[in-house]
Motif scaffolding. Structure first.
Motif, short mmCIF file in Angstrom:
data_model
loop_
_atom_site.label_atom_id
_atom_site.label_comp_id
_atom_site.label_asym_id
_atom_site.label_seq_id
_atom_site.Cartn_x
_atom_site.Cartn_y
_atom_site.Cartn_z
N ASN A 84 -1.74 5.93 -3.91
CA ASN A 84 -2.95 6.42 -4.51
C ASN A 84 -4.02 5.26 -4.42
O ASN A 84 -5.38 5.48 -4.74
N LYS A 85 -3.73 4.07 -3.77
CA LYS A 85 -4.79 2.98 -4.07
C LYS A 85 -5.30 3.12 -2.35
O LYS A 85 -4.79 3.17 -1.54
N ARG A 86 -6.53 2.60 -2.65
CA ARG A 86 -7.60 2.35 -1.33
C ARG A 86 -7.63 0.93 -1.08
O ARG A 86 -7.58 0.21 -2.38
N LEU A 134 0.74 -1.12 -0.07
CA LEU A 134 0.03 -0.05 -0.01
C LEU A 134 0.95 1.03 -0.06
O LEU A 134 0.47 2.36 -0.48
N ARG A 157 -7.42 -2.72 10.39
CA ARG A 157 -7.05 -1.51 9.80
C ARG A 157 -6.15 -0.65 10.72
O ARG A 157 -5.40 -0.18 10.36
N ARG A 181 -7.34 6.15 3.60
CA ARG A 181 -7.32 5.03 2.42
C ARG A 181 -8.12 3.65 2.78
O ARG A 181 -7.92 3.10 1.81
N ILE A 182 -8.28 3.62 3.91
CA ILE A 182 -8.70 1.91 4.32
C ILE A 182 -10.24 2.14 5.07
O ILE A 182 -10.27 2.88 5.95
N ASN A 183 -11.04 1.67 4.22
CA ASN A 183 -12.39 1.24 4.51
C ASN A 183 -12.55 -0.07 5.34
O ASN A 183 -11.77 -0.94 4.93
N THR A 201 -10.36 -1.88 1.13
CA THR A 201 -11.41 -2.33 2.07
C THR A 201 -10.85 -3.54 2.57
O THR A 201 -10.47 -4.57 2.09
N THR A 259 -8.09 -4.42 -2.53
CA THR A 259 -7.88 -3.15 -3.23
C THR A 259 -8.62 -2.47 -3.95
O THR A 259 -9.36 -3.19 -4.55
#
Length: 180
Positions: free
Chosen positions: A105-107, A100, A135, A147-149, A109, A178
């Motif tokens: 720019n990557k998110r 990451l 998380r 960036r993390i859901n 979940t 991702t």
């Protein structure tokens, strides 16, 4: 008899003419071999004298790239009714954090899951605690929390069907996916 000989001669001449016309037609269809053969099916054409590069793998920064680089470390597992991060989980989450951080720019979940035992409400809450634990550990390693859901599926999305310890152990998990 001379007329029979003449017919035979005409017939031979006609056959020879037909054979010559066929040979001429075939030779007109033939062409020189191309200087360069077309690529095999499935190969990308290569311009000029460049050599083809290594076979294309997953697109860097994609979910397929993440899964390939993690080699199973995209999923962490928990004991019954637990949501603590053990040493094996820490190692997997460190690998996730490195990836990451390489793609800022990557998110992502994190999906929290539970086994089939317990009520729906209990398992949704447990899945949420598991996703949040993963998380929080990623954030402690330097990944931006924005960036993390997280999402909890409780017992609704098992990967292993069965009512035994082996299946339950596979379903008590948090999976990082991702997103673009």
């Amino acid at each position: 008899m001379s007329s029979a000989i003449a017919m035979s001669r005409n017939s031979r001449m006609g056959s020879l003419a037909l054979l010559a016309a066929g040979a001429l037609a075939i030779s007109a269809c033939s062409s020189k071999a191309p200087k360069e053969l077309p690529p095999q099916p499935g190969e990308a054409p290569v311009a000029g004298n460049q050599q083809p590069s290594e076979p294309m793998g997953p697109q860097p920064g994609s979910q397929a790239d993440f899964a390939a680089k993690m080699m199973g470390a995209d999923t962490i597992y928990f004991d019954l009714d637990q949501y603590d991060i053990d040493a094996m989980d820490q190692q997997a989450l460190r690998r996730q954090a490195e990836w990451l951080m390489q793609y800022p720019n990557k998110r992502a979940t994190i999906e929290g899951h539970a086994d089939e035992r317990g009520t729906r409400e209990y398992n949704l809450a447990l899945g949420e605690r598991r996703a949040n634990a993963a998380r929080n550990y990623l954030v402690s390693l330097g990944v931006n929390g924005a960036r993390i859901n997280t999402v909890s599926y409780g017992k609704e999305r098992p990967v292993a069907l069965g009512s035994n310890e082996q299946a339950w152990a596979q379903n008590r998990r948090a999976v990082t996916v991702t997103i673009d």
